[in-house]
Design a protein around this motif. Sequence first.
Motif, PDB file in Angstrom:
ATOM      1  N   GLN A  19       0.812  -1.216   0.000  1.00 12.97           N
ATOM      2  CA  GLN A  19       0.000   0.000   0.000  1.00 12.97           C
ATOM      3  C   GLN A  19       0.848   1.270   0.000  1.00 12.97           C
ATOM      4  O   GLN A  19       0.372   2.327  -0.400  1.00 12.97           O
ATOM      5  CB  GLN A  19      -0.914   0.017   1.240  1.00 12.97           C
ATOM      6  CG  GLN A  19      -1.885  -1.146   1.311  1.00 12.97           C
ATOM      7  CD  GLN A  19      -2.874  -1.160   0.166  1.00 12.97           C
ATOM      8  OE1 GLN A  19      -3.360  -0.112  -0.247  1.00 12.97           O
ATOM      9  NE2 GLN A  19      -3.177  -2.340  -0.358  1.00 12.97           N
ATOM     10  N   THR A  20       2.084   1.167   0.465  1.00 16.15           N
ATOM     11  CA  THR A  20       2.946   2.344   0.568  1.00 16.15           C
ATOM     12  C   THR A  20       4.343   2.011   0.052  1.00 16.15           C
ATOM     13  O   THR A  20       4.693   0.837  -0.152  1.00 16.15           O
ATOM     14  CB  THR A  20       3.071   2.814   2.031  1.00 16.15           C
ATOM     15  OG1 THR A  20       3.785   1.805   2.779  1.00 16.15           O
ATOM     16  CG2 THR A  20       1.698   3.032   2.657  1.00 16.15           C
ATOM     17  N   GLU A  21       5.146   3.043  -0.117  1.00 12.76           N
ATOM     18  CA  GLU A  21       6.533   2.835  -0.525  1.00 12.76           C
ATOM     19  C   GLU A  21       7.285   2.024   0.524  1.00 12.76           C
ATOM     20  O   GLU A  21       8.140   1.193   0.188  1.00 12.76           O
ATOM     21  CB  GLU A  21       7.205   4.190  -0.746  1.00 12.76           C
ATOM     22  CG  GLU A  21       6.641   4.965  -1.926  1.00 12.76           C
ATOM     23  CD  GLU A  21       7.106   6.403  -1.960  1.00 12.76           C
ATOM     24  OE1 GLU A  21       8.328   6.639  -1.990  1.00 12.76           O
ATOM     25  OE2 GLU A  21       6.244   7.307  -1.955  1.00 12.76           O
ATOM     26  N   ALA A  22       6.975   2.256   1.788  1.00 15.39           N
ATOM     27  CA  ALA A  22       7.629   1.505   2.868  1.00 15.39           C
ATOM     28  C   ALA A  22       7.279   0.024   2.789  1.00 15.39           C
ATOM     29  O   ALA A  22       8.100  -0.829   3.142  1.00 15.39           O
ATOM     30  CB  ALA A  22       7.217   2.072   4.223  1.00 15.39           C
ATOM     31  N   ASP A  23       6.073  -0.295   2.338  1.00 14.21           N
ATOM     32  CA  ASP A  23       5.675  -1.698   2.180  1.00 14.21           C
ATOM     33  C   ASP A  23       6.446  -2.370   1.054  1.00 14.21           C
ATOM     34  O   ASP A  23       6.739  -3.574   1.116  1.00 14.21           O
ATOM     35  CB  ASP A  23       4.175  -1.806   1.840  1.00 14.21           C
ATOM     36  CG  ASP A  23       3.271  -1.337   2.965  1.00 14.21           C
ATOM     37  OD1 ASP A  23       3.725  -1.308   4.123  1.00 14.21           O
ATOM     38  OD2 ASP A  23       2.109  -1.002   2.679  1.00 14.21           O
ATOM     39  N   LEU A  24       6.744  -1.620   0.012  1.00 19.28           N
ATOM     40  CA  LEU A  24       7.368  -2.198  -1.183  1.00 19.28           C
ATOM     41  C   LEU A  24       8.809  -2.610  -0.940  1.00 19.28           C
ATOM     42  O   LEU A  24       9.268  -3.636  -1.458  1.00 19.28           O
ATOM     43  CB  LEU A  24       7.301  -1.194  -2.332  1.00 19.28           C
ATOM     44  CG  LEU A  24       7.934  -1.618  -3.661  1.00 19.28           C
ATOM     45  CD1 LEU A  24       7.329  -2.928  -4.167  1.00 19.28           C
ATOM     46  CD2 LEU A  24       7.777  -0.504  -4.705  1.00 19.28           C
ATOM     47  N   ARG A  25       9.534  -1.834  -0.148  1.00 19.92           N
ATOM     48  CA  ARG A  25      10.961  -2.084   0.054  1.00 19.92           C
ATOM     49  C   ARG A  25      11.265  -3.502   0.556  1.00 19.92           C
ATOM     50  O   ARG A  25      12.090  -4.200  -0.037  1.00 19.92           O
ATOM     51  CB  ARG A  25      11.553  -1.027   0.997  1.00 19.92           C
ATOM     52  CG  ARG A  25      13.087  -1.078   1.075  1.00 19.92           C
ATOM     53  CD  ARG A  25      13.624  -0.006   2.005  1.00 19.92           C
ATOM     54  NE  ARG A  25      13.497   1.309   1.419  1.00 19.92           N
ATOM     55  CZ  ARG A  25      12.628   2.240   1.798  1.00 19.92           C
ATOM     56  NH1 ARG A  25      11.767   1.979   2.778  1.00 19.92           N
ATOM     57  NH2 ARG A  25      12.603   3.420   1.231  1.00 19.92           N
ATOM     58  N   PRO A  26      10.618  -3.998   1.625  1.00 18.31           N
ATOM     59  CA  PRO A  26      10.927  -5.352   2.091  1.00 18.31           C
ATOM     60  C   PRO A  26      10.485  -6.451   1.127  1.00 18.31           C
ATOM     61  O   PRO A  26      11.123  -7.503   1.049  1.00 18.31           O
ATOM     62  CB  PRO A  26      10.187  -5.462   3.425  1.00 18.31           C
ATOM     63  CG  PRO A  26       9.132  -4.418   3.378  1.00 18.31           C
ATOM     64  CD  PRO A  26       9.696  -3.310   2.543  1.00 18.31           C
ATOM     65  N   VAL A  27       9.415  -6.220   0.394  1.00 19.67           N
ATOM     66  CA  VAL A  27       8.971  -7.214  -0.589  1.00 19.67           C
ATOM     67  C   VAL A  27      10.033  -7.379  -1.667  1.00 19.67           C
ATOM     68  O   VAL A  27      10.409  -8.499  -2.034  1.00 19.67           O
ATOM     69  CB  VAL A  27       7.621  -6.802  -1.215  1.00 19.67           C
ATOM     70  CG1 VAL A  27       7.261  -7.715  -2.377  1.00 19.67           C
ATOM     71  CG2 VAL A  27       6.521  -6.842  -0.166  1.00 19.67           C
ATOM     72  N   LEU A  28      10.539  -6.252  -2.170  1.00 17.72           N
ATOM     73  CA  LEU A  28      11.605  -6.315  -3.173  1.00 17.72           C
ATOM     74  C   LEU A  28      12.862  -6.967  -2.615  1.00 17.72           C
ATOM     75  O   LEU A  28      13.518  -7.770  -3.295  1.00 17.72           O
ATOM     76  CB  LEU A  28      11.943  -4.904  -3.665  1.00 17.72           C
ATOM     77  CG  LEU A  28      11.120  -4.343  -4.816  1.00 17.72           C
ATOM     78  CD1 LEU A  28      11.607  -2.948  -5.157  1.00 17.72           C
ATOM     79  CD2 LEU A  28      11.202  -5.246  -6.026  1.00 17.72           C
ATOM     80  N   ALA A  29      13.212  -6.612  -1.389  1.00 16.77           N
ATOM     81  CA  ALA A  29      14.414  -7.173  -0.772  1.00 16.77           C
ATOM     82  C   ALA A  29      14.312  -8.685  -0.634  1.00 16.77           C
ATOM     83  O   ALA A  29      15.283  -9.416  -0.891  1.00 16.77           O
ATOM     84  CB  ALA A  29      14.636  -6.532   0.597  1.00 16.77           C
ATOM     85  N   GLN A  30      13.148  -9.185  -0.239  1.00 18.67           N
ATOM     86  CA  GLN A  30      12.956 -10.629  -0.096  1.00 18.67           C
ATOM     87  C   GLN A  30      13.026 -11.337  -1.442  1.00 18.67           C
ATOM     88  O   GLN A  30      13.620 -12.415  -1.560  1.00 18.67           O
ATOM     89  CB  GLN A  30      11.610 -10.899   0.576  1.00 18.67           C
ATOM     90  CG  GLN A  30      11.539 -10.460   2.035  1.00 18.67           C
ATOM     91  CD  GLN A  30      10.108 -10.399   2.550  1.00 18.67           C
ATOM     92  OE1 GLN A  30       9.220 -11.060   2.027  1.00 18.67           O
ATOM     93  NE2 GLN A  30       9.883  -9.584   3.572  1.00 18.67           N
ATOM     94  N   ALA A  31      12.419 -10.729  -2.462  1.00 14.90           N
ATOM     95  CA  ALA A  31      12.458 -11.329  -3.797  1.00 14.90           C
ATOM     96  C   ALA A  31      13.885 -11.356  -4.326  1.00 14.90           C
ATOM     97  O   ALA A  31      14.328 -12.352  -4.923  1.00 14.90           O
ATOM     98  CB  ALA A  31      11.553 -10.553  -4.739  1.00 14.90           C
ATOM     99  N   ALA A  32      14.626 -10.262  -4.107  1.00 18.64           N
ATOM    100  CA  ALA A  32      16.018 -10.198  -4.554  1.00 18.64           C
ATOM    101  C   ALA A  32      16.853 -11.260  -3.857  1.00 18.64           C
ATOM    102  O   ALA A  32      17.681 -11.945  -4.487  1.00 18.64           O
ATOM    103  CB  ALA A  32      16.588  -8.814  -4.281  1.00 18.64           C
ATOM    104  N   LYS A  33      16.645 -11.418  -2.579  1.00 22.31           N
ATOM    105  CA  LYS A  33      17.390 -12.421  -1.819  1.00 22.31           C
ATOM    106  C   LYS A  33      17.106 -13.822  -2.348  1.00 22.31           C
ATOM    107  O   LYS A  33      18.019 -14.651  -2.471  1.00 22.31           O
ATOM    108  CB  LYS A  33      17.025 -12.333  -0.345  1.00 22.31           C
ATOM    109  CG  LYS A  33      17.838 -13.263   0.550  1.00 22.31           C
ATOM    110  CD  LYS A  33      17.491 -13.038   2.022  1.00 22.31           C
ATOM    111  CE  LYS A  33      18.320 -13.954   2.928  1.00 22.31           C
ATOM    112  NZ  LYS A  33      17.991 -13.745   4.367  1.00 22.31           N
TER     113      LYS A  33
END
Length: 239
Positions: A19-33
Motif C-alpha cells: 500500500q505504501t513505498e515503505a511496504d514495497l521495500r521489504p517485498v523487493l528485498a525478499q524477492a532479490a534475496k
Amino acid sequence: MHPQYSWQQAWQEHFAGVQTEADLRPVLAQAAKQLGFESCAIGMRLPLPLSNPKVVMLNNYPPAWRERYETARYLSVDPTVAHALVSTRPVFWSDEVFANAADLWEDAGAHGLCIGWAQPVHDIRGTASLLTLARSHDAILSLEAGDKASQVAWLAQAAHETLTKVLASKPESPATITLTAREMDVLRWAGDGKTAAETADILGIAERTVIFHINNALRSLGAVNKTAGVLKAAMLRLI
C-alpha cells in the motif's frame, strides 16, 4: 503447475498487499534475496514536471552507500540510469559499462556492491523505472543469466506497476487528474492548432462554450495556459 508460474503467483500475492513505498521495500528485498542478491533498488522517473522530472528511489543499500550516492550526485552520471531512459534491455555491471563513471564504479565496489543486474521498464504513460539487483561476490555467468532472465524481467515489471499504483494513490499525484469528455475534445483540437472559433465550428457548439471547457481543463490540470495544458494532458495520456 509450472515452477516459473508458481513463483510469479506467490510474489504477485506479496505485491498485491503493498500500500505504501515503505511496504514495497521489504517485498523487493525478499524477492532479490531469493534470486541470490543481497541488495536491490528501484528508481522511477516520472514524466512530469518536464523541466525537472520527479525521481523516486527505493533501496535496501547500506546507509553509507545511499548517502555517498546522493552527496556525490552519482544519479546524474550513472550509466545504467542513462541506459534505462532509452532502452528496456538488461544491463550487467562491468568495467566497460562504467568506463565513463570510474569514481562511481570504484565507490560502489568499496561499499560491497560489485556485481549487478539492472532491468529497465517503460510504460505507455511515459514513466521509466530501473530495477537493480546487486551483490558483493559471484559474477553473473551466462547460465545464471539465462535461468533467471524471465524472473528478473517479471520482478521489474511487477515492481514498476506496484510503485506506479502507490504513487498514483497520493492526493498530489497527477494520476488523480480527470477531465470530462468535452474538455478532452477541445484540448485535442487545440493540440492540432485549432482556435476556439475553429473548434466551435468543428464540434457544433458556441465559441464561448469551447473557451469555458478549455478554462475548466486548465484549472484541473494546474496549467497556466493552453499550450501547457495540452502538453500536460498529452503527457498524462488524457488526450
